[in-house]
Design a protein around this motif. Structure first.
Motif, PDB file in Angstrom:
ATOM      1  N   THR A  18       4.918  -1.314  -0.135  1.00  0.00           N
ATOM      2  CA  THR A  18       3.823  -0.638   0.557  1.00  0.00           C
ATOM      3  C   THR A  18       3.525  -1.372   1.859  1.00  0.00           C
ATOM      4  O   THR A  18       3.981  -2.491   2.082  1.00  0.00           O
ATOM      5  CB  THR A  18       2.557  -0.591  -0.307  1.00  0.00           C
ATOM      6  OG1 THR A  18       2.173  -1.929  -0.629  1.00  0.00           O
ATOM      7  CG2 THR A  18       2.795   0.189  -1.579  1.00  0.00           C
ATOM      8  N   ARG A  19       2.731  -0.739   2.703  1.00  0.00           N
ATOM      9  CA  ARG A  19       2.359  -1.360   3.968  1.00  0.00           C
ATOM     10  C   ARG A  19       1.477  -2.574   3.737  1.00  0.00           C
ATOM     11  O   ARG A  19       0.699  -2.631   2.775  1.00  0.00           O
ATOM     12  CB  ARG A  19       1.593  -0.359   4.829  1.00  0.00           C
ATOM     13  CG  ARG A  19       2.435   0.802   5.258  1.00  0.00           C
ATOM     14  CD  ARG A  19       1.609   1.719   6.116  1.00  0.00           C
ATOM     15  NE  ARG A  19       2.426   2.856   6.530  1.00  0.00           N
ATOM     16  CZ  ARG A  19       1.974   3.854   7.252  1.00  0.00           C
ATOM     17  NH1 ARG A  19       0.706   3.882   7.636  1.00  0.00           N
ATOM     18  NH2 ARG A  19       2.771   4.834   7.594  1.00  0.00           N
ATOM     19  N   ILE A  20       1.566  -3.510   4.659  1.00  0.00           N
ATOM     20  CA  ILE A  20       0.771  -4.733   4.542  1.00  0.00           C
ATOM     21  C   ILE A  20      -0.716  -4.415   4.614  1.00  0.00           C
ATOM     22  O   ILE A  20      -1.528  -5.011   3.897  1.00  0.00           O
ATOM     23  CB  ILE A  20       1.182  -5.740   5.631  1.00  0.00           C
ATOM     24  CG1 ILE A  20       2.615  -6.208   5.366  1.00  0.00           C
ATOM     25  CG2 ILE A  20       0.244  -6.929   5.670  1.00  0.00           C
ATOM     26  CD1 ILE A  20       3.197  -7.077   6.451  1.00  0.00           C
ATOM     27  N   THR A  29     -20.100   3.332  -1.880  1.00  0.00           N
ATOM     28  CA  THR A  29     -20.606   3.212  -0.515  1.00  0.00           C
ATOM     29  C   THR A  29     -19.596   3.855   0.438  1.00  0.00           C
ATOM     30  O   THR A  29     -18.426   4.037   0.073  1.00  0.00           O
ATOM     31  CB  THR A  29     -20.813   1.739  -0.140  1.00  0.00           C
ATOM     32  OG1 THR A  29     -19.550   1.074  -0.222  1.00  0.00           O
ATOM     33  CG2 THR A  29     -21.821   1.074  -1.052  1.00  0.00           C
ATOM     34  N   PRO A  30     -20.003   4.202   1.639  1.00  0.00           N
ATOM     35  CA  PRO A  30     -19.060   4.798   2.588  1.00  0.00           C
ATOM     36  C   PRO A  30     -17.862   3.899   2.892  1.00  0.00           C
ATOM     37  O   PRO A  30     -16.742   4.390   3.065  1.00  0.00           O
ATOM     38  CB  PRO A  30     -19.912   5.015   3.839  1.00  0.00           C
ATOM     39  CG  PRO A  30     -21.297   5.163   3.331  1.00  0.00           C
ATOM     40  CD  PRO A  30     -21.384   4.249   2.150  1.00  0.00           C
ATOM     41  N   SER A  31     -18.065   2.588   2.925  1.00  0.00           N
ATOM     42  CA  SER A  31     -16.941   1.698   3.205  1.00  0.00           C
ATOM     43  C   SER A  31     -15.935   1.689   2.048  1.00  0.00           C
ATOM     44  O   SER A  31     -14.718   1.720   2.266  1.00  0.00           O
ATOM     45  CB  SER A  31     -17.431   0.280   3.486  1.00  0.00           C
ATOM     46  OG  SER A  31     -18.125  -0.228   2.378  1.00  0.00           O
ATOM     47  N   ILE A  32     -16.428   1.683   0.819  1.00  0.00           N
ATOM     48  CA  ILE A  32     -15.533   1.714  -0.345  1.00  0.00           C
ATOM     49  C   ILE A  32     -14.794   3.050  -0.397  1.00  0.00           C
ATOM     50  O   ILE A  32     -13.592   3.092  -0.669  1.00  0.00           O
ATOM     51  CB  ILE A  32     -16.325   1.475  -1.649  1.00  0.00           C
ATOM     52  CG1 ILE A  32     -16.898   0.062  -1.678  1.00  0.00           C
ATOM     53  CG2 ILE A  32     -15.469   1.737  -2.877  1.00  0.00           C
ATOM     54  CD1 ILE A  32     -15.866  -1.041  -1.795  1.00  0.00           C
ATOM     55  N   CYS A  33     -15.496   4.150  -0.104  1.00  0.00           N
ATOM     56  CA  CYS A  33     -14.843   5.464  -0.111  1.00  0.00           C
ATOM     57  C   CYS A  33     -13.761   5.540   0.960  1.00  0.00           C
ATOM     58  O   CYS A  33     -12.704   6.136   0.744  1.00  0.00           O
ATOM     59  CB  CYS A  33     -15.880   6.562   0.092  1.00  0.00           C
ATOM     60  SG  CYS A  33     -16.994   6.737  -1.314  1.00  0.00           S
ATOM     61  N   GLY A  34     -13.987   4.919   2.110  1.00  0.00           N
ATOM     62  CA  GLY A  34     -12.968   4.886   3.153  1.00  0.00           C
ATOM     63  C   GLY A  34     -11.757   4.079   2.740  1.00  0.00           C
ATOM     64  O   GLY A  34     -10.612   4.449   3.028  1.00  0.00           O
ATOM     65  N   MET A  35     -11.997   2.971   2.049  1.00  0.00           N
ATOM     66  CA  MET A  35     -10.887   2.152   1.562  1.00  0.00           C
ATOM     67  C   MET A  35     -10.085   2.913   0.517  1.00  0.00           C
ATOM     68  O   MET A  35      -8.848   2.864   0.510  1.00  0.00           O
ATOM     69  CB  MET A  35     -11.425   0.847   0.983  1.00  0.00           C
ATOM     70  CG  MET A  35     -12.036  -0.064   2.018  1.00  0.00           C
ATOM     71  SD  MET A  35     -13.018  -1.384   1.318  1.00  0.00           S
ATOM     72  CE  MET A  35     -11.769  -2.406   0.590  1.00  0.00           C
ATOM     73  N   ILE A  36     -10.771   3.621  -0.365  1.00  0.00           N
ATOM     74  CA  ILE A  36     -10.082   4.419  -1.388  1.00  0.00           C
ATOM     75  C   ILE A  36      -9.261   5.514  -0.727  1.00  0.00           C
ATOM     76  O   ILE A  36      -8.127   5.787  -1.127  1.00  0.00           O
ATOM     77  CB  ILE A  36     -11.099   5.003  -2.383  1.00  0.00           C
ATOM     78  CG1 ILE A  36     -11.702   3.893  -3.227  1.00  0.00           C
ATOM     79  CG2 ILE A  36     -10.450   6.058  -3.267  1.00  0.00           C
ATOM     80  CD1 ILE A  36     -12.874   4.332  -4.057  1.00  0.00           C
ATOM     81  N   ASN A  37      -9.812   6.138   0.300  1.00  0.00           N
ATOM     82  CA  ASN A  37      -9.101   7.202   0.995  1.00  0.00           C
ATOM     83  C   ASN A  37      -7.825   6.674   1.649  1.00  0.00           C
ATOM     84  O   ASN A  37      -6.823   7.377   1.728  1.00  0.00           O
ATOM     85  CB  ASN A  37     -10.005   7.849   2.045  1.00  0.00           C
ATOM     86  CG  ASN A  37      -9.441   9.139   2.568  1.00  0.00           C
ATOM     87  OD1 ASN A  37      -8.818   9.883   1.825  1.00  0.00           O
ATOM     88  ND2 ASN A  37      -9.661   9.403   3.837  1.00  0.00           N
ATOM     89  N   GLN A  38      -7.844   5.428   2.107  1.00  0.00           N
ATOM     90  CA  GLN A  38      -6.675   4.849   2.759  1.00  0.00           C
ATOM     91  C   GLN A  38      -5.541   4.606   1.757  1.00  0.00           C
ATOM     92  O   GLN A  38      -4.376   4.759   2.105  1.00  0.00           O
ATOM     93  CB  GLN A  38      -7.049   3.533   3.433  1.00  0.00           C
ATOM     94  CG  GLN A  38      -5.922   2.937   4.247  1.00  0.00           C
ATOM     95  CD  GLN A  38      -6.300   1.621   4.887  1.00  0.00           C
ATOM     96  OE1 GLN A  38      -7.273   0.986   4.492  1.00  0.00           O
ATOM     97  NE2 GLN A  38      -5.532   1.202   5.866  1.00  0.00           N
ATOM     98  N   VAL A  39      -5.868   4.246   0.532  1.00  0.00           N
ATOM     99  CA  VAL A  39      -4.837   3.918  -0.463  1.00  0.00           C
ATOM    100  C   VAL A  39      -4.884   4.886  -1.644  1.00  0.00           C
ATOM    101  O   VAL A  39      -4.595   4.509  -2.774  1.00  0.00           O
ATOM    102  CB  VAL A  39      -4.989   2.461  -0.953  1.00  0.00           C
ATOM    103  CG1 VAL A  39      -4.699   1.486   0.157  1.00  0.00           C
ATOM    104  CG2 VAL A  39      -6.369   2.223  -1.533  1.00  0.00           C
TER     105      VAL A  39
END
Length: 97
Positions: free
Chosen positions: A23-25, A48-58
């Motif tokens: 996977t990507r670094i 939280t919005p930051s956790i949801c963004g992290m989940i969306n990335q991976v």
């Protein structure tokens, strides 16, 4: 001040379902920041919005459930694996002719 809790205070259950080699670094760093280190490891995080963004990335590497869904699934699994009473079959004696 007994208002309703904000919608983003829900608890999420995040589980790493795919391995990290290949996977990507940046994705590895994101998974690490979520607190996941091994496959099938589960962590609880606030939505939280930051956790949801992290989940969306991976999102292809993890599975996400709400805490209610997770508890319902665990209860269903426990009920399915529960010990059941044995089936007792009684045959009537055969009459010989």
């Amino acid at each position: 001040m007994a208002g309703a809790a904000p919608a983003w205070t829900k608890r999420l259950v995040i589980q790493l379902v795919r391995g990290l080699p290949g996977t990507r670094i940046t994705h590895r760093g994101t998974v690490r920041a979520l607190g996941l280190r091994r496959r099938h490891q589960t962590v609880f995080r606030d939505a939280t919005p930051s956790i949801c963004g992290m989940i969306n990335q991976v999102k292809r590497l993890v599975s996400v459930e709400t805490e209610e869904m997770y508890n319902a699934r665990l209860e269903e699994d426990a009920n399915r694996k529960a010990v059941r009473p044995p089936h007792v079959i009684r045959h009537s004696p055969q009459s010989k002719q």
